[in-house]
Design a protein around this motif. Structure first.
Motif, short mmCIF file in Angstrom:
data_model
loop_
_atom_site.label_atom_id
_atom_site.label_comp_id
_atom_site.label_asym_id
_atom_site.label_seq_id
_atom_site.Cartn_x
_atom_site.Cartn_y
_atom_site.Cartn_z
N UNK A 175 -2.13 -0.94 -2.87
CA UNK A 175 -0.70 -0.38 -2.71
C UNK A 175 -0.33 0.06 -1.26
N UNK A 176 -1.29 1.09 -1.11
CA UNK A 176 -1.49 1.86 0.19
C UNK A 176 -1.73 1.05 1.56
N UNK A 177 -2.64 0.31 1.39
CA UNK A 177 -2.89 -0.60 2.59
C UNK A 177 -1.99 -1.75 2.63
N UNK A 178 -1.25 -2.14 1.68
CA UNK A 178 -0.37 -3.24 1.87
C UNK A 178 0.99 -2.83 2.52
N UNK A 179 1.40 -1.27 2.29
CA UNK A 179 2.50 -0.74 2.90
C UNK A 179 2.05 -0.14 4.31
N UNK A 180 0.88 0.13 4.75
CA UNK A 180 0.44 0.31 5.98
C UNK A 180 0.63 -1.02 6.82
N UNK A 181 0.26 -1.95 6.26
CA UNK A 181 0.20 -3.47 7.26
C UNK A 181 1.38 -4.15 6.92
N UNK A 182 2.18 -3.87 6.16
CA UNK A 182 3.31 -4.88 6.00
C UNK A 182 4.49 -4.15 5.61
N UNK A 183 4.87 -2.71 6.24
CA UNK A 183 6.00 -1.98 6.12
C UNK A 183 7.28 -2.53 5.80
N UNK A 184 7.52 -3.25 7.02
CA UNK A 184 8.77 -3.75 7.44
C UNK A 184 9.05 -4.88 6.42
N UNK A 185 8.13 -5.91 6.12
CA UNK A 185 8.34 -6.98 5.17
C UNK A 185 8.56 -6.51 3.74
N UNK A 186 8.11 -5.42 3.35
CA UNK A 186 8.29 -4.92 2.32
C UNK A 186 9.50 -4.33 1.60
N UNK A 187 10.60 -4.21 2.44
CA UNK A 187 11.90 -3.40 2.31
C UNK A 187 12.44 -4.65 1.42
N UNK A 188 13.13 -3.74 0.34
CA UNK A 188 13.65 -4.41 -0.74
C UNK A 188 12.87 -5.20 -1.67
N UNK A 189 11.42 -5.04 -1.53
CA UNK A 189 10.44 -5.76 -2.45
C UNK A 189 9.85 -4.65 -3.51
N UNK A 190 9.94 -5.26 -4.64
CA UNK A 190 9.16 -4.40 -5.65
C UNK A 190 7.66 -4.53 -5.73
N UNK A 191 6.97 -3.39 -5.52
CA UNK A 191 5.51 -3.34 -5.58
C UNK A 191 5.03 -2.66 -6.82
N UNK A 192 4.27 -3.26 -7.58
CA UNK A 192 3.90 -2.51 -8.92
C UNK A 192 2.24 -2.50 -9.01
#
Length: 107
Positions: free
Chosen positions: A62-79
């Motif tokens: 989850x941390x790596x995902x947010x570091x690499x794709x922060x802008x694309x994750x806006x409004x997405x649910x990550x579990x």
């Protein structure tokens, strides 16, 4: 039809198992990828944009995902599923754990 993305490190055991398990669920589209450069399927921006719901196997993913794709994750649910890397591909215990943890969220 929910579009569900499963992410682990190398996309060899956990996330491809999850993709396969939920691909057979009615009304669910599934995909999987890994965050490591040597992953079978390296996570792409297109996959993140495609997904409506993203499951990571461990908090570090989850941390790596947010570091690499922060802008694309806006409004997405990550579990985070908190599933350690100690299962084989399609191992029955892993399948049951995925059905228990993910299944409740997809019903």
């Amino acid at each position: 039809m929910p579009r569900v993305l499963f992410i682990c490190s190398r996309n060899r055991l956990r996330s491809p198992t999850a993709e396969q398990v939920f691909a057979s669920w009615p009304g669910v589209q599934s995909d999987s990828a890994g965050l490591s450069p040597d992953a079978e399927q390296v996570l792409s921006l297109e996959q993140v944009q495609w997904a409506e719901l993203i499951f990571v196997m461990e908090a570090v993913h989850g941390r790596r995902l947010k570091q690499r794709f922060a802008a694309a994750l806006k409004g997405k649910r990550v579990i985070c599923l908190d599933i350690p890397d100690n299962y084989d591909f399609m191992q029955l215990e892993l399948v049951r754990l995925l059905e228990q943890k993910v299944g409740a969220l997809l019903r």
